[in-house]
Design a protein around this motif. Structure first.
Motif, short mmCIF file in Angstrom:
data_model
loop_
_atom_site.label_atom_id
_atom_site.label_comp_id
_atom_site.label_asym_id
_atom_site.label_seq_id
_atom_site.Cartn_x
_atom_site.Cartn_y
_atom_site.Cartn_z
N UNK A 1 0.91 -1.20 0.16
CA UNK A 1 0.04 -0.02 -0.09
C UNK A 1 0.89 1.40 0.06
N UNK A 2 1.93 1.18 0.85
CA UNK A 2 2.71 2.28 0.92
C UNK A 2 3.47 2.64 -0.38
N UNK A 3 3.91 1.66 -1.30
CA UNK A 3 4.62 1.82 -2.39
C UNK A 3 3.52 2.29 -3.64
N UNK A 4 2.10 1.63 -3.65
CA UNK A 4 1.44 2.00 -4.42
C UNK A 4 0.48 3.28 -4.42
N UNK A 5 0.26 3.73 -3.25
CA UNK A 5 -0.53 4.93 -2.93
C UNK A 5 0.17 6.00 -2.68
N UNK A 6 -0.59 7.20 -2.49
CA UNK A 6 -0.12 8.53 -1.83
C UNK A 6 -0.37 8.71 -0.46
N UNK A 7 0.60 8.45 0.23
CA UNK A 7 0.42 8.04 1.72
C UNK A 7 0.56 9.69 2.58
N UNK A 8 -0.23 9.80 3.61
CA UNK A 8 -0.35 10.99 4.51
C UNK A 8 -0.47 10.53 5.91
N UNK A 9 -0.13 11.33 6.68
CA UNK A 9 -0.36 11.22 7.99
C UNK A 9 -1.02 12.25 8.62
N UNK A 10 -1.36 12.07 9.98
CA UNK A 10 -2.27 13.19 10.75
C UNK A 10 -1.41 14.22 11.44
N UNK A 11 -1.64 15.50 10.99
CA UNK A 11 -0.84 16.55 11.68
C UNK A 11 0.73 16.37 11.55
N UNK A 12 1.23 16.19 10.33
CA UNK A 12 2.73 16.00 10.14
C UNK A 12 3.50 17.07 10.72
N UNK A 13 2.83 18.10 10.71
CA UNK A 13 3.78 19.06 11.30
C UNK A 13 4.02 19.32 13.03
N UNK A 14 3.15 18.34 13.50
CA UNK A 14 3.60 18.14 15.04
C UNK A 14 4.90 17.56 14.96
N UNK A 15 5.64 16.86 13.93
CA UNK A 15 6.85 16.32 14.10
C UNK A 15 6.92 15.12 14.87
N UNK A 16 5.98 14.40 15.05
CA UNK A 16 6.05 13.07 15.77
C UNK A 16 6.08 11.91 14.84
N UNK A 17 6.24 12.04 13.64
CA UNK A 17 6.80 10.68 12.79
C UNK A 17 5.74 9.74 12.93
N UNK A 18 4.42 9.84 12.87
CA UNK A 18 3.57 8.77 13.00
C UNK A 18 3.84 7.59 12.02
N UNK A 19 3.34 6.42 12.56
CA UNK A 19 3.53 5.30 12.02
C UNK A 19 1.99 4.76 11.59
N UNK A 20 1.16 5.39 11.67
CA UNK A 20 0.07 5.10 11.25
C UNK A 20 -0.30 6.21 9.64
N UNK A 21 -0.46 5.36 8.63
CA UNK A 21 -0.51 6.14 7.34
C UNK A 21 -1.93 5.92 6.77
N UNK A 22 -2.34 6.88 5.83
CA UNK A 22 -3.48 6.57 5.30
C UNK A 22 -2.98 6.84 3.54
N UNK A 23 -3.63 6.02 2.75
CA UNK A 23 -3.16 6.07 1.37
C UNK A 23 -4.40 6.42 0.76
#
Ligand code: SF4
Ligand code: SF4
Length: 177
Positions: A154-176
């Motif tokens: 999924x991470x290779x094929x889709x466009x991934x984003x995370x919630x509130x990336x500007x917080x700088x926490x480097x989330x490991x739950x992604x949305x594609x």
């Protein structure tokens, strides 16, 4: 191993089966949640876009809850997930104050709890409770280092984003998408 969750946001219909399953599986007390569904409408009529996201603790790689826990109760497990050792937790709430996602709550016993990524199930080869009940298979967990895993695909094929990336926490739950 680096356990992550990758949610295909195009599949989520907002049914909240994941919320009910989590509450049941983890005996989450009344009024508290380890996962929740956020619906957001963008644009102007008639060009509207609805996004639906099943959210939870992001098991951040740069987690302020871990950095600010004075007792070491909040910690990283070997698989990269963020966990709370209830025996070390004093209930001081420093982690609750530092989490930008509101992912934690105080249990009736006084310690802090949150999503564990159902590691008690993953360790036995079972999916997380939310993943298991999702009727559209929107939710997937796995090892992002395993190139053949659903999460890696999924991470290779889709466009991934995370919630509130500007917080700088480097989330490991992604949305594609
Ligand atoms: Fe900690 Fe909040 Fe990140 Fe979860 S989402 S790891 S509780 S900072
Ligand atoms: Fe650590 Fe518990 Fe305090 Fe949170 S409430 S910072 S887990 S001791």
């Amino acid at each position: 191993m680096r356990r992550v969750m990758v949610i295909d946001a195009r599949r989520c219909v907002g049914c909240e089966a994941c919320v009910v399953a989590c509450k049941t599986e983890n005996h989450v007390p009344d009024g508290a949640y380890r996962d929740w569904v956020v619906q957001e409408t963008r644009g102007e009529y008639p060009s509207l876009e609805l996004t639906i996201q099943s959210q939870r603790c992001n098991h951040c790689s740069n987690a302020p809850c871990v950095a600010n826990c004075p007792t070491g109760a909040s910690h990283y497990r070997g698989d990269g997930t963020v966990q709370v050792d209830r025996d070390k937790c004093t209930g001081c709430r420093a982690c609750i104050a530092s989490c930008p996602y509101g992912a934690r709550y105080v249990a009736p016993e006084g310690h802090v709890e949150k999503c564990t990524l159902c590691v008690h199930r993953l360790d036995r080869g079972k999916p997380t409770a939310c993943e298991e009940v999702c009727p559209t298979s929107a939710i997937a967990t796995g090892d992002r280092g395993d190139r053949g895993s659903v999460v890696a695909l999924r991470l290779r094929r889709g466009t991934a984003s995370v919630v509130t990336p500007e917080a700088g926490t480097e989330p490991n739950v992604s949305y594609v998408r």
